[in-house]
Design a protein around this motif. Structure first.
Motif, PDB file in Angstrom:
ATOM      1  N   ARG A 134       0.858  -1.194   0.000  1.00  0.00           N
ATOM      2  CA  ARG A 134       0.000   0.000   0.000  1.00  0.00           C
ATOM      3  C   ARG A 134       0.889   1.236   0.000  1.00  0.00           C
ATOM      4  NH1 ARG A 134      -5.344  -1.304   0.642  1.00  0.00           N
ATOM      5  NH2 ARG A 134      -5.569  -3.552   0.984  1.00  0.00           N
ATOM      6  N   SER A 135       0.875   1.938  -1.125  1.00  0.00           N
ATOM      7  CA  SER A 135       1.748   3.091  -1.313  1.00  0.00           C
ATOM      8  C   SER A 135       0.925   4.372  -1.374  1.00  0.00           C
ATOM      9  CB  SER A 135       2.543   2.937  -2.617  1.00  0.00           C
ATOM     10  OG  SER A 135       3.351   4.066  -2.846  1.00  0.00           O
ATOM     11  N   ASN A 136       1.447   5.436  -0.780  1.00  0.00           N
ATOM     12  CA  ASN A 136       0.731   6.716  -0.875  1.00  0.00           C
ATOM     13  C   ASN A 136       1.100   7.477  -2.152  1.00  0.00           C
ATOM     14  OD1 ASN A 136       3.208   8.037  -0.458  1.00  0.00           O
ATOM     15  ND2 ASN A 136       2.843   8.355   1.720  1.00  0.00           N
ATOM     16  N   LEU A 137       1.856   6.857  -3.030  1.00  0.00           N
ATOM     17  CA  LEU A 137       2.304   7.409  -4.320  1.00  0.00           C
ATOM     18  C   LEU A 137       3.366   8.495  -4.175  1.00  0.00           C
ATOM     19  CD1 LEU A 137      -1.011   7.614  -6.399  1.00  0.00           C
ATOM     20  CD2 LEU A 137       0.829   5.957  -6.638  1.00  0.00           C
ATOM     21  N   THR A 138       3.142   9.490  -3.311  1.00  0.00           N
ATOM     22  CA  THR A 138       4.104  10.598  -3.224  1.00  0.00           C
ATOM     23  C   THR A 138       5.467  10.135  -2.739  1.00  0.00           C
ATOM     24  OG1 THR A 138       3.450  11.203  -0.954  1.00  0.00           O
ATOM     25  CG2 THR A 138       2.272  12.269  -2.780  1.00  0.00           C
ATOM     26  N   ILE A 139       5.528   9.004  -2.039  1.00  0.00           N
ATOM     27  CA  ILE A 139       6.812   8.504  -1.557  1.00  0.00           C
ATOM     28  C   ILE A 139       7.742   8.206  -2.737  1.00  0.00           C
ATOM     29  CG2 ILE A 139       6.093   6.064  -1.489  1.00  0.00           C
ATOM     30  CD1 ILE A 139       8.366   7.864   1.096  1.00  0.00           C
ATOM     31  N   SER A 162      -2.731   2.068  -4.267  1.00  0.00           N
ATOM     32  CA  SER A 162      -2.306   3.450  -4.022  1.00  0.00           C
ATOM     33  C   SER A 162      -3.449   4.358  -3.589  1.00  0.00           C
ATOM     34  CB  SER A 162      -1.681   4.037  -5.293  1.00  0.00           C
ATOM     35  OG  SER A 162      -0.582   3.270  -5.703  1.00  0.00           O
ATOM     36  N   SER A 163      -3.145   5.228  -2.646  1.00  0.00           N
ATOM     37  CA  SER A 163      -4.126   6.200  -2.168  1.00  0.00           C
ATOM     38  C   SER A 163      -4.302   7.319  -3.186  1.00  0.00           C
ATOM     39  CB  SER A 163      -3.655   6.817  -0.851  1.00  0.00           C
ATOM     40  OG  SER A 163      -3.291   5.818   0.060  1.00  0.00           O
ATOM     41  N   MET A 164      -5.550   7.629  -3.508  1.00  0.00           N
ATOM     42  CA  MET A 164      -5.845   8.735  -4.424  1.00  0.00           C
ATOM     43  C   MET A 164      -7.218   9.299  -4.058  1.00  0.00           C
ATOM     44  SD  MET A 164      -4.270  10.213  -6.982  1.00  0.00           S
ATOM     45  CE  MET A 164      -4.651  11.512  -8.157  1.00  0.00           C
ATOM     46  N   PRO A 165      -7.254  10.364  -3.244  1.00  0.00           N
ATOM     47  CA  PRO A 165      -8.531  10.873  -2.749  1.00  0.00           C
ATOM     48  C   PRO A 165      -9.491  11.352  -3.837  1.00  0.00           C
ATOM     49  CG  PRO A 165      -6.711  11.767  -1.488  1.00  0.00           C
ATOM     50  CD  PRO A 165      -6.114  11.079  -2.680  1.00  0.00           C
ATOM     51  N   HIS A 166      -8.953  11.882  -4.935  1.00  0.00           N
ATOM     52  CA  HIS A 166      -9.845  12.411  -5.990  1.00  0.00           C
ATOM     53  C   HIS A 166      -9.056  12.606  -7.271  1.00  0.00           C
ATOM     54  CE1 HIS A 166     -13.199  14.964  -7.616  1.00  0.00           C
ATOM     55  NE2 HIS A 166     -13.882  14.106  -6.885  1.00  0.00           N
ATOM     56  N   PHE A 181      -1.265  16.096  -5.075  1.00  0.00           N
ATOM     57  CA  PHE A 181      -1.907  15.672  -6.318  1.00  0.00           C
ATOM     58  C   PHE A 181      -0.897  15.567  -7.455  1.00  0.00           C
ATOM     59  CE2 PHE A 181      -4.119  16.549 -10.345  1.00  0.00           C
ATOM     60  CZ  PHE A 181      -5.073  15.543 -10.314  1.00  0.00           C
ATOM     61  N   ASP A 182      -0.096  16.611  -7.650  1.00  0.00           N
ATOM     62  CA  ASP A 182       0.862  16.618  -8.765  1.00  0.00           C
ATOM     63  C   ASP A 182       1.894  15.497  -8.627  1.00  0.00           C
ATOM     64  OD1 ASP A 182      -0.396  18.760  -9.969  1.00  0.00           O
ATOM     65  OD2 ASP A 182       0.888  20.266  -9.028  1.00  0.00           O
ATOM     66  N   LYS A 183       2.369  15.261  -7.390  1.00  0.00           N
ATOM     67  CA  LYS A 183       3.329  14.175  -7.168  1.00  0.00           C
ATOM     68  C   LYS A 183       2.676  12.814  -7.406  1.00  0.00           C
ATOM     69  CE  LYS A 183       6.152  16.696  -3.814  1.00  0.00           C
ATOM     70  NZ  LYS A 183       6.479  16.844  -2.372  1.00  0.00           N
ATOM     71  N   SER A 184       1.401  12.688  -7.010  1.00  0.00           N
ATOM     72  CA  SER A 184       0.682  11.422  -7.201  1.00  0.00           C
ATOM     73  C   SER A 184       0.496  11.126  -8.687  1.00  0.00           C
ATOM     74  CB  SER A 184      -0.677  11.469  -6.500  1.00  0.00           C
ATOM     75  OG  SER A 184      -0.530  11.634  -5.105  1.00  0.00           O
ATOM     76  N   GLN A 189       2.032   7.977 -13.462  1.00  0.00           N
ATOM     77  CA  GLN A 189       2.569   7.923 -14.826  1.00  0.00           C
ATOM     78  C   GLN A 189       3.832   7.064 -14.876  1.00  0.00           C
ATOM     79  OE1 GLN A 189       2.837  12.191 -15.451  1.00  0.00           O
ATOM     80  NE2 GLN A 189       0.904  12.243 -16.586  1.00  0.00           N
ATOM     81  N   GLU A 190       4.650   7.129 -13.829  1.00  0.00           N
ATOM     82  CA  GLU A 190       5.863   6.318 -13.795  1.00  0.00           C
ATOM     83  C   GLU A 190       5.535   4.840 -13.614  1.00  0.00           C
ATOM     84  OE1 GLU A 190       8.390   8.071 -10.840  1.00  0.00           O
ATOM     85  OE2 GLU A 190       8.855   9.807 -12.084  1.00  0.00           O
ATOM     86  N   LEU A 191       4.505   4.553 -12.836  1.00  0.00           N
ATOM     87  CA  LEU A 191       4.059   3.168 -12.678  1.00  0.00           C
ATOM     88  C   LEU A 191       3.500   2.640 -14.002  1.00  0.00           C
ATOM     89  CD1 LEU A 191       2.442   3.491  -9.147  1.00  0.00           C
ATOM     90  CD2 LEU A 191       4.284   1.896  -9.724  1.00  0.00           C
TER      91      LEU A 191
END
Length: 351
Positions: A134-139, A162-166, A181-184, A189-191
């Motif tokens: 479970r990744s928060n993406l921004t990491i 991955s967590s993505m609120p909206h 948001f921008d980092k997520s 995109q990298e994934l």
């Protein structure tokens, strides 16, 4: 946005006993609302019993690079609780010998544990059917040492949740902090670039949605369509499934409910949306949660409320399937969050 955990702020609600006190008193004590125990007893579902273990969920630490408003773990950069390699070895012994088909690594940001990669490499050898991180993406974008995580996940066939609120910047940043948001988006995109979430790809990429306020999530299937349409049109992002998870009234979300004077209304909403069908498949019945220090809980939420399993086997080093299977699940009023509407689990809706 908070910048420190409840623990760092020395908040009253950093104490799990205080949280349980709030959940047991007031509208539940005076009879305005039925307790969860009495509610499930109406349909002869008390006591709630554990079934055969299918999912082993391991929290490798509460340290995180974010301090999200709704976080039930109360995670953040100031939390230092981290699973040691010795405890990881004890978990590996269980993973190799249990019949569980899913291993679910969570945090905090699990990637911040210094032994995270070692653990993934060792656990991947166990041949678990579904290996979730479970990744928060921004990491993935937090520091250069994490930039290669997409390739690392791919190498070990990790299922990324991955967590993505909206799908909008405003709602995401409101819940998780400016710039999230921008980092997520960049991380997604990298994934995608290494194959995650792409059509017909076996590299699973799922998103998790938590409501940003004191309301229940909308229908999971319709939300998934909206997310897919918006992320594709705006950013050419692919993913497999969306999990809509109800926020449980504990930790920082409980703090938010009380501060915004929404606690009683939210509890009324949960109780009114109670679905006895969802009780049959709540995650605590087939999941075992392991804390950073190796103690066993019925679910991640009970772990945060420090409600250990009702079994003689209390620690991963004492793991015994015979003792744990069929145990009575420990419950309180927060359990309404998992049985409202279509139900809620770490894998999304259950009914």
């Amino acid at each position: 946005m908070a910048t420190k955990s409840l623990h760092k702020r020395e908040s009253d609600l950093a104490n799990s006993n205080r949280q349980l006190e709030i959940l047991s008193n007031g509208i539940f004590q005076n009879g305005e609302l039925p307790t969860f125990k009495s509610k499930i007893a109406e349909t002869n579902q008390f006591p709630l019993k554990a079934k055969k273990l299918e999912i082993l969920q391991i929290n490798v630490g509460y340290m995180c690079n974010q301090v999200c408003d709704h976080c039930h773990v109360d995670a953040g950069p100031d939390r230092k609780e981290i699973m040691t390699r010795d405890t990881m070895r004890q978990c590996l012994d269980v993973i190799k010998n249990t019949g569980a088909h899913t291993l679910d690594l969570t945090g905090g940001a699990p990637e911040m544990n210094p032994d995270f990669r070692w653990f993934v490499e060792e656990a991947a050898k166990a041949g678990i059917k579904d290996f979730i991180v479970r990744s928060n993406l921004t990491i993935i974008r937090a520091n250069k040492k994490y930039y290669d995580l997409p390739e690392f996940f791919k190498k070990h066939n990790v299922h990324v949740v991955s967590s993505m609120p909206h799908w909008t910047r405003g709602k995401t940043d409101k819940q998780r902090g400016d710039g999230v948001f921008d980092k997520s988006i960049k991380a997604l995109q990298e994934l995608n670039a290494v194959g995650y979430g792409m059509p017909n790809s076996n590299l699973r990429l799922d998103l998790v949605y938590n409501p940003s306020g004191a309301f229940l999530p909308a229908d999971q299937m319709s939300m998934e369509k909206d997310f897919k349409k918006a992320l594709m049109e705006d950013f050419s992002i692919h993913f497999h499934n969306l999990f809509a998870i109800t926020n449980l009234p504990i930790s920082r979300f409980l703090d938010y409910l009380i501060a915004s004077e929404n606690y009683e209304d939210y509890m009324y909403a949960l109780v009114e949306a109670y679905n006895p069908t969802a009780v049959e498949n709540v995650m605590c019945t087939n999941t075992l949660s392991v804390s950073w220090d190796g103690y066993l809980y019925d679910c991640d939420f009970n772990q945060m409320l420090e409600l250990p399993v009702n079994s003689k086997a209390k620690h991963i080093s004492e793991y015994n399937e015979d003792l744990l299977e069929g145990r009575n699940i420990v419950i309180s009023q927060h359990c309404y969050g998992c049985t409202a509407g279509a139900g809620s689990s770490c894998q999304g809706t259950v009914a």
